[in-house]
Design a protein around this motif. Structure first.
Motif, PDB file in Angstrom:
ATOM      1  N   GLU A  55       0.202 -11.373  -9.727  1.00  0.00           N
ATOM      2  CA  GLU A  55       1.109 -12.522  -9.668  1.00  0.00           C
ATOM      3  C   GLU A  55       2.347 -12.224  -8.827  1.00  0.00           C
ATOM      4  OE1 GLU A  55       3.380 -15.602 -12.710  1.00  0.00           O
ATOM      5  OE2 GLU A  55       1.716 -14.394 -13.476  1.00  0.00           O
ATOM      6  N   LYS A  56       2.870 -10.982  -8.923  1.00  0.00           N
ATOM      7  CA  LYS A  56       4.046 -10.598  -8.124  1.00  0.00           C
ATOM      8  C   LYS A  56       3.716 -10.627  -6.638  1.00  0.00           C
ATOM      9  CE  LYS A  56       7.113  -7.510  -9.207  1.00  0.00           C
ATOM     10  NZ  LYS A  56       7.810  -6.244  -9.547  1.00  0.00           N
ATOM     11  N   VAL A  57       2.545 -10.129  -6.282  1.00  0.00           N
ATOM     12  CA  VAL A  57       2.127 -10.130  -4.877  1.00  0.00           C
ATOM     13  C   VAL A  57       1.931 -11.571  -4.390  1.00  0.00           C
ATOM     14  CG1 VAL A  57       0.349  -9.417  -3.222  1.00  0.00           C
ATOM     15  CG2 VAL A  57       1.069  -7.838  -5.041  1.00  0.00           C
ATOM     16  N   ALA A  58       1.281 -12.381  -5.224  1.00  0.00           N
ATOM     17  CA  ALA A  58       1.047 -13.785  -4.858  1.00  0.00           C
ATOM     18  C   ALA A  58       2.365 -14.535  -4.671  1.00  0.00           C
ATOM     19  CB  ALA A  58       0.201 -14.461  -5.929  1.00  0.00           C
ATOM     20  N   ASP A  59       3.319 -14.280  -5.545  1.00  0.00           N
ATOM     21  CA  ASP A  59       4.632 -14.936  -5.440  1.00  0.00           C
ATOM     22  C   ASP A  59       5.335 -14.543  -4.148  1.00  0.00           C
ATOM     23  OD1 ASP A  59       4.278 -16.209  -7.847  1.00  0.00           O
ATOM     24  OD2 ASP A  59       5.548 -14.839  -9.013  1.00  0.00           O
ATOM     25  N   LEU A  60       5.236 -13.261  -3.777  1.00  0.00           N
ATOM     26  CA  LEU A  60       5.904 -12.802  -2.556  1.00  0.00           C
ATOM     27  C   LEU A  60       5.237 -13.408  -1.314  1.00  0.00           C
ATOM     28  CD1 LEU A  60       8.207 -11.003  -1.511  1.00  0.00           C
ATOM     29  CD2 LEU A  60       6.545  -9.144  -1.253  1.00  0.00           C
ATOM     30  N   LEU A  61       3.925 -13.465  -1.306  1.00  0.00           N
ATOM     31  CA  LEU A  61       3.216 -14.085  -0.182  1.00  0.00           C
ATOM     32  C   LEU A  61       3.641 -15.541  -0.022  1.00  0.00           C
ATOM     33  CD1 LEU A  61      -0.324 -12.561  -0.834  1.00  0.00           C
ATOM     34  CD2 LEU A  61       1.153 -12.032   1.108  1.00  0.00           C
ATOM     35  N   SER A  62       3.698 -16.253  -1.130  1.00  0.00           N
ATOM     36  CA  SER A  62       4.109 -17.665  -1.101  1.00  0.00           C
ATOM     37  C   SER A  62       5.550 -17.810  -0.623  1.00  0.00           C
ATOM     38  CB  SER A  62       3.948 -18.292  -2.488  1.00  0.00           C
ATOM     39  OG  SER A  62       2.594 -18.272  -2.886  1.00  0.00           O
ATOM     40  N   GLN A  63       6.398 -16.860  -1.036  1.00  0.00           N
ATOM     41  CA  GLN A  63       7.809 -16.868  -0.650  1.00  0.00           C
ATOM     42  C   GLN A  63       7.988 -16.788   0.865  1.00  0.00           C
ATOM     43  OE1 GLN A  63      10.186 -14.356  -3.251  1.00  0.00           O
ATOM     44  NE2 GLN A  63      11.479 -13.719  -1.555  1.00  0.00           N
ATOM     45  N   TYR A  64       7.022 -16.144   1.534  1.00  0.00           N
ATOM     46  CA  TYR A  64       7.077 -16.001   2.994  1.00  0.00           C
ATOM     47  C   TYR A  64       6.153 -17.000   3.706  1.00  0.00           C
ATOM     48  CZ  TYR A  64      10.271 -12.132   2.667  1.00  0.00           C
ATOM     49  OH  TYR A  64      11.406 -11.375   2.427  1.00  0.00           O
ATOM     50  N   ILE A 101       0.798  -1.229   0.000  1.00  0.00           N
ATOM     51  CA  ILE A 101       0.000   0.000   0.000  1.00  0.00           C
ATOM     52  C   ILE A 101       0.833   1.283   0.000  1.00  0.00           C
ATOM     53  CG2 ILE A 101      -2.001  -1.071   1.099  1.00  0.00           C
ATOM     54  CD1 ILE A 101      -1.087   0.412   3.733  1.00  0.00           C
ATOM     55  N   ARG A 102       2.126   1.199   0.479  1.00  0.00           N
ATOM     56  CA  ARG A 102       2.854   2.446   0.678  1.00  0.00           C
ATOM     57  C   ARG A 102       4.355   2.413   0.374  1.00  0.00           C
ATOM     58  NH1 ARG A 102       1.020   7.012   3.756  1.00  0.00           N
ATOM     59  NH2 ARG A 102      -0.993   7.477   2.814  1.00  0.00           N
ATOM     60  N   ASP A 103       4.957   1.255   0.119  1.00  0.00           N
ATOM     61  CA  ASP A 103       6.420   1.204   0.078  1.00  0.00           C
ATOM     62  C   ASP A 103       6.909   0.208  -0.976  1.00  0.00           C
ATOM     63  OD1 ASP A 103       9.147   1.205   0.599  1.00  0.00           O
ATOM     64  OD2 ASP A 103       8.904   1.291   2.782  1.00  0.00           O
ATOM     65  N   ALA A 104       6.925   0.661  -2.240  1.00  0.00           N
ATOM     66  CA  ALA A 104       7.358  -0.203  -3.343  1.00  0.00           C
ATOM     67  C   ALA A 104       8.827  -0.602  -3.195  1.00  0.00           C
ATOM     68  CB  ALA A 104       7.143   0.515  -4.678  1.00  0.00           C
ATOM     69  N   ALA A 105       9.653   0.275  -2.616  1.00  0.00           N
ATOM     70  CA  ALA A 105      11.081  -0.032  -2.426  1.00  0.00           C
ATOM     71  C   ALA A 105      11.245  -1.195  -1.449  1.00  0.00           C
ATOM     72  CB  ALA A 105      11.830   1.199  -1.920  1.00  0.00           C
ATOM     73  N   MET A 106      10.436  -1.218  -0.392  1.00  0.00           N
ATOM     74  CA  MET A 106      10.514  -2.318   0.565  1.00  0.00           C
ATOM     75  C   MET A 106      10.022  -3.619  -0.076  1.00  0.00           C
ATOM     76  SD  MET A 106       9.191  -2.594   4.495  1.00  0.00           S
ATOM     77  CE  MET A 106       7.446  -2.375   4.142  1.00  0.00           C
ATOM     78  N   PHE A 107       9.059  -3.523  -0.968  1.00  0.00           N
ATOM     79  CA  PHE A 107       8.573  -4.708  -1.681  1.00  0.00           C
ATOM     80  C   PHE A 107       9.743  -5.385  -2.398  1.00  0.00           C
ATOM     81  CE2 PHE A 107       6.491  -7.226  -4.905  1.00  0.00           C
ATOM     82  CZ  PHE A 107       5.269  -7.595  -4.352  1.00  0.00           C
ATOM     83  N   LYS A 108      10.612  -4.582  -3.016  1.00  0.00           N
ATOM     84  CA  LYS A 108      11.779  -5.122  -3.736  1.00  0.00           C
ATOM     85  C   LYS A 108      12.778  -5.765  -2.777  1.00  0.00           C
ATOM     86  CE  LYS A 108      11.470  -1.971  -7.676  1.00  0.00           C
ATOM     87  NZ  LYS A 108      12.075  -0.824  -8.402  1.00  0.00           N
ATOM     88  N   ILE A 109      12.972  -5.152  -1.615  1.00  0.00           N
ATOM     89  CA  ILE A 109      13.876  -5.731  -0.605  1.00  0.00           C
ATOM     90  C   ILE A 109      13.347  -7.096  -0.169  1.00  0.00           C
ATOM     91  CG2 ILE A 109      14.743  -5.499   1.769  1.00  0.00           C
ATOM     92  CD1 ILE A 109      14.695  -2.419   1.304  1.00  0.00           C
ATOM     93  N   LEU A 110      12.045  -7.171   0.083  1.00  0.00           N
ATOM     94  CA  LEU A 110      11.438  -8.426   0.519  1.00  0.00           C
ATOM     95  C   LEU A 110      11.563  -9.514  -0.544  1.00  0.00           C
ATOM     96  CD1 LEU A 110       8.191  -7.010   2.196  1.00  0.00           C
ATOM     97  CD2 LEU A 110      10.199  -7.948   3.367  1.00  0.00           C
ATOM     98  N   GLU A 111      11.496  -9.118  -1.815  1.00  0.00           N
ATOM     99  CA  GLU A 111      11.632 -10.090  -2.900  1.00  0.00           C
ATOM    100  C   GLU A 111      13.010 -10.752  -2.892  1.00  0.00           C
ATOM    101  OE1 GLU A 111       8.952  -8.983  -6.721  1.00  0.00           O
ATOM    102  OE2 GLU A 111      10.464  -7.476  -6.224  1.00  0.00           O
ATOM    103  N   GLN A 112      14.017 -10.027  -2.377  1.00  0.00           N
ATOM    104  CA  GLN A 112      15.389 -10.548  -2.373  1.00  0.00           C
ATOM    105  C   GLN A 112      15.687 -11.404  -1.140  1.00  0.00           C
ATOM    106  OE1 GLN A 112      17.652  -6.931  -2.612  1.00  0.00           O
ATOM    107  NE2 GLN A 112      16.731  -6.350  -4.567  1.00  0.00           N
ATOM    108  N   GLU A 113      14.746 -11.449  -0.191  1.00  0.00           N
ATOM    109  CA  GLU A 113      14.970 -12.170   1.065  1.00  0.00           C
ATOM    110  C   GLU A 113      13.883 -13.223   1.281  1.00  0.00           C
ATOM    111  OE1 GLU A 113      17.679 -11.639   2.751  1.00  0.00           O
ATOM    112  OE2 GLU A 113      18.310  -9.751   1.812  1.00  0.00           O
ATOM    113  N   ASN A 114      13.962 -13.902   2.406  1.00  0.00           N
ATOM    114  CA  ASN A 114      12.903 -14.794   2.866  1.00  0.00           C
ATOM    115  C   ASN A 114      13.042 -14.907   4.379  1.00  0.00           C
ATOM    116  OD1 ASN A 114      14.872 -16.890   3.450  1.00  0.00           O
ATOM    117  ND2 ASN A 114      14.919 -17.288   1.242  1.00  0.00           N
ATOM    118  N   ILE A 115      12.157 -15.650   5.027  1.00  0.00           N
ATOM    119  CA  ILE A 115      12.195 -15.722   6.489  1.00  0.00           C
ATOM    120  C   ILE A 115      13.513 -16.311   6.987  1.00  0.00           C
ATOM    121  CG2 ILE A 115      11.177 -16.877   8.498  1.00  0.00           C
ATOM    122  CD1 ILE A 115       8.437 -16.409   7.150  1.00  0.00           C
ATOM    123  N   ALA A 116      13.978 -17.370   6.344  1.00  0.00           N
ATOM    124  CA  ALA A 116      15.229 -18.017   6.774  1.00  0.00           C
ATOM    125  C   ALA A 116      16.406 -17.053   6.697  1.00  0.00           C
ATOM    126  CB  ALA A 116      15.499 -19.256   5.934  1.00  0.00           C
TER     127      ALA A 116
END
Length: 343
Positions: free
Chosen positions: A275-284, A180-195
């Motif tokens: 699809e990008k949002v769904a992929d990120l949710l699945s990634q976490y 909703i507010r932080d596209a830059a953080m979305f990109k950071i999250l895409e590069q990481e995961n919980i582990a």
């Protein structure tokens, strides 16, 4: 002890102590005049930290976020002779912070309250913004108040006892903020995961602080949810309705709600990144779909606090990082969801 940040919400100031240790609590509030509220899970995992404090220990879980529990806490406070100079401190996840804030707002017409959030979800969302309340039957947070805490103390060492499912739950709210507010953080999250973030403690602390301040900035501009604060409900309208009907965690329900909100956004705002949002949710480790009875869920949504007669304020996306509020008629919403379920 100086806070990392102080933020004013109307006439109330909240001090934020980021990247601190729990033992610093005694520098913020006087032990003799403080009562801690926590749950059995947190207490058993970190019992040494509570030595010397007055502690009320509750059963864990959303099922206990009810008036009966609040009444039992109030009765204990009376037994402890807690007065208007007493500070109540909620140490736990969202259930504990919601309940503690609610009790503090009604006991003797309001006493001082602070929070030590111990889950990702509470650190980035539940403990911030002053929403305090309890559930009534199947209706989440139906009774409550908006009243800001005096302080928030962040000790990420509490996360060491957090089960994996609760890590995923918390990141549902982090992903919500990014959407909703932080596209830059979305990109950071895409590069990481919980582990990876469990190992990168500094980055994790930075992400938690970034989210806490993001939510605080939204609340600061709209403390009583007249406008932009409603954007923080992205994924929650459908998510809450699903959560009350099925054996599913809050983060899992919100994740499913976000996925459906993205699909609704495709039809209404022209959003193109479902699809990008769904992929990120699945990634976490979060689910994106569920079998649910639409009529049952819509009936729950009709009792949502964001309802306006025959319509509801629904949070959609125009783009990643850009949430928008859309008023939808329930008949229109039900028809759109019906079409999505058939797909």
């Amino acid at each position: 002890m100086n806070p990392t940040r102080s933020i004013r919400f109307g006439e109330k100031k909240t001090d934020y102590y980021f990247s601190e240790r729990f033992l610093k609590l005694s520098s913020i509030t006087d032990k003799k005049n403080t009562v801690i509220v926590t749950d059995e899970n947190v207490f058993s995992a970190h019992h040494k930290a509570f030595k010397g404090w007055n502690v009320i220990c509750l059963k864990p879980g959303e099922a206990y976020k009810i008036q009966a529990t609040a009444d039992s806490v109030i009765e204990t406070l009376i037994g402890l002779e807690a007065d208007r100079k007493t500070t109540l401190v909620g140490v736990g996840g969202g259930v504990i912070t919601d309940l503690t804030g609610y009790v503090a707002s009604v006991y003797m017409r309001g006493i001082n309250v602070g929070f030590v959030p111990t889950t990702i979800l509470a650190m980035v969302d539940a403990a911030i913004g002053g929403k305090n309340g309890i559930d009534v039957g199947e209706y989440k947070n139906m009774v409550g108040v908006i009243r800001q805490p005096s302080f928030l103390l962040y000790d990420t060492s509490f996360l060491s006892s957090l089960p994996d499912v609760l890590w995923s739950d918390g990141f549902a709210e982090v992903i919500k903020h990014a959407c909703i507010r932080d596209a830059a953080m979305f990109k950071i999250l895409e590069q990481e995961n919980i582990a990876s973030l469990q190992k990168k403690k500094k980055l994790l602390a930075e992400i938690i602080q970034r989210n806490a301040l993001l939510k605080s900035a939204v609340v600061q501009k709209d403390e009583f949810e007249m406008g932009d604060r409603k954007l923080l409900n992205f994924g929650h309208t459908l998510g809450h309705a699903i959560e009350t009907q099925y054996e599913i965690s809050h983060g899992q329900a919100v994740s499913i709600g976000m996925h459906y909100a993205c699909k609704l956004s495709e039809a209404i705002t022209g959003f193109r990144h479902t699809e990008k949002v769904a992929d990120l949710l699945s990634q976490y480790g979060l689910p994106i779909d569920a079998n649910f009875k639409l009529e049952k869920v819509v009936n729950i949504m009709k009792m949502d606090k964001k309802r306006v007669r025959s319509s509801i304020h629904y949070v959609l996306l125009k783009a990643i990082g850009k949430g928008v509020l859309q008023e939808l008629e329930f008949k229109q919403l039900e028809k759109l969801l019906q079409n999505l379920i058939k797909v």
